[in-house]
Design an enzyme around this catalytic site. Sequence first.
Site, PDB file in Angstrom:
ATOM      1  N   CYS A  70       0.846  -1.193   0.000  1.00 53.89           N
ATOM      2  CA  CYS A  70       0.000   0.000   0.000  1.00 53.89           C
ATOM      3  C   CYS A  70       0.885   1.247   0.000  1.00 53.89           C
ATOM      4  CB  CYS A  70      -0.916  -0.001   1.217  1.00 53.89           C
ATOM      5  SG  CYS A  70      -2.008   1.436   1.302  1.00 53.89           S
ATOM      6  N   CYS A  74       0.564   4.824   6.885  1.00 56.87           N
ATOM      7  CA  CYS A  74      -0.075   4.657   8.202  1.00 56.87           C
ATOM      8  C   CYS A  74       0.868   3.879   9.120  1.00 56.87           C
ATOM      9  CB  CYS A  74      -1.399   3.926   8.050  1.00 56.87           C
ATOM     10  SG  CYS A  74      -2.515   4.641   6.811  1.00 56.87           S
ATOM     11  N   CYS A  77       0.189   0.134  10.199  1.00 53.77           N
ATOM     12  CA  CYS A  77      -0.266  -0.854   9.218  1.00 53.77           C
ATOM     13  C   CYS A  77       0.864  -1.705   8.645  1.00 53.77           C
ATOM     14  CB  CYS A  77      -1.009  -0.157   8.085  1.00 53.77           C
ATOM     15  SG  CYS A  77      -1.747  -1.327   6.910  1.00 53.77           S
ATOM     16  N   CYS A 114     -17.119  -8.638   4.763  1.00 52.83           N
ATOM     17  CA  CYS A 114     -16.365  -7.419   4.501  1.00 52.83           C
ATOM     18  C   CYS A 114     -15.113  -7.759   3.692  1.00 52.83           C
ATOM     19  CB  CYS A 114     -15.967  -6.742   5.806  1.00 52.83           C
ATOM     20  SG  CYS A 114     -17.377  -6.391   6.890  1.00 52.83           S
ATOM     21  N   CYS A 145     -19.756  -5.377   2.644  1.00 50.67           N
ATOM     22  CA  CYS A 145     -18.997  -4.210   3.094  1.00 50.67           C
ATOM     23  C   CYS A 145     -17.646  -4.236   2.391  1.00 50.67           C
ATOM     24  CB  CYS A 145     -18.814  -4.237   4.612  1.00 50.67           C
ATOM     25  SG  CYS A 145     -17.844  -2.849   5.271  1.00 50.67           S
ATOM     26  N   CYS A 205     -19.407   2.756   7.682  1.00 51.20           N
ATOM     27  CA  CYS A 205     -18.683   2.064   8.743  1.00 51.20           C
ATOM     28  C   CYS A 205     -17.413   2.867   8.998  1.00 51.20           C
ATOM     29  CB  CYS A 205     -18.357   0.636   8.309  1.00 51.20           C
ATOM     30  SG  CYS A 205     -17.327  -0.281   9.482  1.00 51.20           S
ATOM     31  N   ARG A 277     -18.513  -1.841  17.157  1.00 49.26           N
ATOM     32  CA  ARG A 277     -17.817  -3.102  16.911  1.00 49.26           C
ATOM     33  C   ARG A 277     -16.554  -3.225  17.752  1.00 49.26           C
ATOM     34  NH1 ARG A 277     -16.936  -3.774  11.046  1.00 49.26           N
ATOM     35  NH2 ARG A 277     -19.045  -4.639  11.116  1.00 49.26           N
TER      36      ARG A 277
END
Length: 384
Positions: A70, A74, A77, A114, A145, A205, A277
Amino acid sequence: MPASHESRTASLTLAPTGEVRHDWTVEEIEALFALPFNELLFHTQHVHRAHFDPNAVQVSTLLSIKTGACPEDCKYCPQSGHYNTGLGKEKLLEVEKVVEQARAAREAGASRFCMGAAWKSPRERDLDVVLEMVRQVKALGLETCMTLGMVDTDQAGRLAEAGLDYYNHNLDTSPEYYGEIITTRTYADRLETLGNVRQAGMKVCSGGILGMGEAPRDRAALLQQLVRLEPHPESVPINMLVKVPGTPLEDVEDLDPIAFIRAIAVARILMPTSHVRLSAGREQMTESTQALAFLAGANSIFYGDQLLTTGNPQVDQDRALFAKLGLHPEEVAKSAREACADDQGQQATLEAAMARQASQARAAELSYDATATKSYDANATTEA
């Protein structure tokens, strides 16, 4: 001078069943965090029971449909291409493999499937494949999702048209602390994506990650940002940081479990009609901590062995915990469109049955017994 405990309590008990508000101040949210723990749980239980079955938990399964490399930075991550975490790069999964996993998730008790891809935003050639995934998973009777990074208005509209129910895009932390965690996209970028999702008619979400070195006020400010969204996100994942070796946050200090439970409880009070959640980090939590989270108003989990690339409690462990606590999976509520379709289907069935009965009656009137003495009147059939 800070408000007294009595005055704070009085203001919070005015609407014990949970008033839907979008104007909470950070100071009001901090006052909720500061309540005595037992009093906070008492209040959140009132709110939770006013809107949900307290023993029902919405169950989702999460699948990484494209892993690694990616371009975002972040700091939490393992999929970021900026860090060496030992995670290999994988191509976008084939539709058939995704559908196979979705079918297995449904059989294991999940009601929502998801799908996540490690992208800054989806490319056109990949989006067509993703849309087919949505259509086929939706056809299995599961809620759908996706989390694909940033999406513009056109992409959001096409996802909605394909039948996507929810789009996940977390805010992660407060606006003030955000720059310490991510530099490759702005807070405004995230809010814009959420706006595009909502405009397309999908459910939102969105939540955050706790334990990234943020201050208590940052947790209050994160929740304030979520509360400002109109309507509130239908699903609010509260993640505990999973410290992955090779990421900049691998040595950050652990967040106290009680502080995490307080965040669950405050989220429930602030967003009374949302599913809160209990998300990433459950593998590191004791059963007691998870039980407290459910008591504090968490009513959604990810179910399965893995969350994208980090571990999650095994299915058998979750089933055992549910049995121990007397919890059960929440059933999927039919949408107004589905209910209407069912009604129309029932009406069509009834009308077809009535038509068959009329046809049979007509056939009886038109038929005759050759052995009967009464003659057949051809004019009668013509008039009929």
